[in-house]
Design a protein around this motif. Structure first.
Motif, PDB file in Angstrom:
ATOM      1  N   ILE A 176     -33.034  -2.722  32.472  1.00 11.03           N
ATOM      2  CA  ILE A 176     -31.757  -2.486  31.809  1.00 11.03           C
ATOM      3  C   ILE A 176     -30.737  -1.920  32.787  1.00 11.03           C
ATOM      4  CG2 ILE A 176     -30.594  -1.112  30.047  1.00 11.03           C
ATOM      5  CD1 ILE A 176     -33.154  -1.161  28.444  1.00 11.03           C
ATOM      6  N   ASN A 177     -31.166  -0.935  33.581  1.00 11.85           N
ATOM      7  CA  ASN A 177     -30.230  -0.186  34.406  1.00 11.85           C
ATOM      8  C   ASN A 177     -30.891   0.185  35.727  1.00 11.85           C
ATOM      9  OD1 ASN A 177     -27.989   1.220  35.157  1.00 11.85           O
ATOM     10  ND2 ASN A 177     -28.334   2.954  33.795  1.00 11.85           N
ATOM     11  N   VAL A 178     -30.108   0.238  36.798  1.00 13.50           N
ATOM     12  CA  VAL A 178     -30.584   0.677  38.103  1.00 13.50           C
ATOM     13  C   VAL A 178     -29.621   1.726  38.632  1.00 13.50           C
ATOM     14  CG1 VAL A 178     -31.115   0.001  40.466  1.00 13.50           C
ATOM     15  CG2 VAL A 178     -31.603  -1.574  38.601  1.00 13.50           C
ATOM     16  N   LEU A 235     -38.076   4.085  29.362  1.00 14.98           N
ATOM     17  CA  LEU A 235     -38.914   4.463  30.494  1.00 14.98           C
ATOM     18  C   LEU A 235     -38.143   4.320  31.802  1.00 14.98           C
ATOM     19  CD1 LEU A 235     -42.333   2.946  29.519  1.00 14.98           C
ATOM     20  CD2 LEU A 235     -41.736   5.335  29.688  1.00 14.98           C
ATOM     21  N   LYS A 236     -38.286   5.312  32.684  1.00 12.02           N
ATOM     22  CA  LYS A 236     -37.630   5.297  33.986  1.00 12.02           C
ATOM     23  C   LYS A 236     -38.692   5.423  35.073  1.00 12.02           C
ATOM     24  CE  LYS A 236     -33.336   7.265  32.359  1.00 12.02           C
ATOM     25  NZ  LYS A 236     -32.297   8.252  32.582  1.00 12.02           N
ATOM     26  N   TYR A 237     -38.552   4.600  36.095  1.00 11.42           N
ATOM     27  CA  TYR A 237     -39.468   4.611  37.221  1.00 11.42           C
ATOM     28  C   TYR A 237     -38.669   4.683  38.512  1.00 11.42           C
ATOM     29  CZ  TYR A 237     -43.025   3.139  33.903  1.00 11.42           C
ATOM     30  OH  TYR A 237     -43.877   3.081  32.841  1.00 11.42           O
ATOM     31  N   LYS A 252     -33.188   5.762  47.307  1.00  8.07           N
ATOM     32  CA  LYS A 252     -34.058   5.859  46.142  1.00  8.07           C
ATOM     33  C   LYS A 252     -33.398   5.147  44.975  1.00  8.07           C
ATOM     34  CE  LYS A 252     -34.697   9.971  44.185  1.00  8.07           C
ATOM     35  NZ  LYS A 252     -35.239  11.292  43.905  1.00  8.07           N
ATOM     36  N   ALA A 253     -34.195   4.371  44.217  1.00 12.29           N
ATOM     37  CA  ALA A 253     -33.684   3.665  43.048  1.00 12.29           C
ATOM     38  C   ALA A 253     -34.471   4.123  41.829  1.00 12.29           C
ATOM     39  CB  ALA A 253     -33.833   2.169  43.216  1.00 12.29           C
ATOM     40  N   ILE A 254     -33.762   4.523  40.775  1.00 10.60           N
ATOM     41  CA  ILE A 254     -34.390   4.873  39.506  1.00 10.60           C
ATOM     42  C   ILE A 254     -34.051   3.756  38.530  1.00 10.60           C
ATOM     43  CG2 ILE A 254     -34.492   6.527  37.612  1.00 10.60           C
ATOM     44  CD1 ILE A 254     -33.860   8.696  39.651  1.00 10.60           C
ATOM     45  N   VAL A 255     -35.098   3.111  38.025  1.00 11.42           N
ATOM     46  CA  VAL A 255     -34.959   1.909  37.219  1.00 11.42           C
ATOM     47  C   VAL A 255     -35.296   2.224  35.769  1.00 11.42           C
ATOM     48  CG1 VAL A 255     -35.840  -0.425  36.909  1.00 11.42           C
ATOM     49  CG2 VAL A 255     -35.604   0.510  39.186  1.00 11.42           C
ATOM     50  N   THR A 256     -34.424   1.829  34.842  1.00  6.28           N
ATOM     51  CA  THR A 256     -34.658   1.997  33.412  1.00  6.28           C
ATOM     52  C   THR A 256     -35.100   0.659  32.841  1.00  6.28           C
ATOM     53  OG1 THR A 256     -32.884   3.634  33.343  1.00  6.28           O
ATOM     54  CG2 THR A 256     -33.634   2.758  31.235  1.00  6.28           C
ATOM     55  N   LEU A 257     -36.226   0.681  32.113  1.00  5.49           N
ATOM     56  CA  LEU A 257     -36.787  -0.548  31.555  1.00  5.49           C
ATOM     57  C   LEU A 257     -36.474  -0.694  30.080  1.00  5.49           C
ATOM     58  CD1 LEU A 257     -40.346  -0.514  33.136  1.00  5.49           C
ATOM     59  CD2 LEU A 257     -38.272  -1.545  34.022  1.00  5.49           C
ATOM     60  N   LYS A 258     -36.584  -1.923  29.591  1.00  5.23           N
ATOM     61  CA  LYS A 258     -36.387  -2.223  28.182  1.00  5.23           C
ATOM     62  C   LYS A 258     -37.494  -1.563  27.364  1.00  5.23           C
ATOM     63  CE  LYS A 258     -37.079  -6.131  25.505  1.00  5.23           C
ATOM     64  NZ  LYS A 258     -37.241  -7.569  25.428  1.00  5.23           N
ATOM     65  N   GLU A 259     -37.185  -1.237  26.125  1.00  6.09           N
ATOM     66  CA  GLU A 259     -38.148  -0.586  25.249  1.00  6.09           C
ATOM     67  C   GLU A 259     -39.381  -1.472  25.087  1.00  6.09           C
ATOM     68  OE1 GLU A 259     -38.332   1.307  20.745  1.00  6.09           O
ATOM     69  OE2 GLU A 259     -36.529   0.323  21.458  1.00  6.09           O
ATOM     70  N   LYS A 309     -27.947  -3.018  43.871  1.00  5.57           N
ATOM     71  CA  LYS A 309     -28.596  -2.886  42.559  1.00  5.57           C
ATOM     72  C   LYS A 309     -29.098  -4.211  42.006  1.00  5.57           C
ATOM     73  CE  LYS A 309     -26.117   1.282  41.286  1.00  5.57           C
ATOM     74  NZ  LYS A 309     -25.367   1.990  40.274  1.00  5.57           N
ATOM     75  N   LEU A 310     -28.354  -5.286  42.198  1.00  9.40           N
ATOM     76  CA  LEU A 310     -28.781  -6.590  41.689  1.00  9.40           C
ATOM     77  C   LEU A 310     -30.030  -7.093  42.399  1.00  9.40           C
ATOM     78  CD1 LEU A 310     -25.350  -8.381  41.287  1.00  9.40           C
ATOM     79  CD2 LEU A 310     -26.825  -7.497  39.493  1.00  9.40           C
ATOM     80  N   GLN A 311     -30.120  -6.890  43.693  1.00  8.80           N
ATOM     81  CA  GLN A 311     -31.306  -7.296  44.443  1.00  8.80           C
ATOM     82  C   GLN A 311     -32.527  -6.495  44.016  1.00  8.80           C
ATOM     83  OE1 GLN A 311     -29.675  -6.505  48.275  1.00  8.80           O
ATOM     84  NE2 GLN A 311     -28.966  -8.627  48.583  1.00  8.80           N
TER      85      GLN A 311
END
Length: 114
Positions: free
Chosen positions: A67-69, A39-41, A97-104, A51-53
């Motif tokens: 998982i990923n930013v 999932l990406k938000y 803009k930040a697109i964030v990938t979440l864990k399954e 990215k870490l913040q």
């Protein structure tokens, strides 16, 4: 310090979220492989945020595992309009803009507070 300004709830971002939430099967040298759904938000964040913040703040706000930013910077667009007083020129604010990938298995529900 709050780095997240607001979540991106647009048609384009919803399409990206829906597209990434489906497992995909593809062939490599005759062998079927599946790409796991992630999932990406999207979020509008402060331009000075890294990215870490962003990752730490999203994990603390929504109780999910990031998982990923991916980030993208956008310049402010120039605009002008004609009024009674004459030509008015201005510029819209620049943003990031930040697109964030979440864990399954993790999801974010933006409409839970309504």
């Amino acid at each position: 310090m709050a780095y997240i300004i607001k979540p991106l709830v647009t048609e384009k971002m919803t399409k990206i979220t829906d597209k990434s939430s489906i497992e995909k099967t593809y062939k490599v040298k005759g062998e079927d492989r599946t790409k796991v759904a992630e999932l990406k938000y999207g979020f509008i964040v402060r331009p000075e945020a890294d990215k870490l913040q962003i990752k730490k703040e999203i994990e603390s706000l929504y109780n999910v595992t990031v998982i990923n930013v991916n980030t993208a910077r956008y310049a402010g667009k120039r605009s002008s309009r004609y009024t009674r007083a004459g030509l008015v020129k201005g510029q819209k604010a620049a943003f990031k803009k930040a697109i964030v990938t979440l864990k399954e298995g993790d999801t974010i529900d933006f409409y839970s507070n309504i």
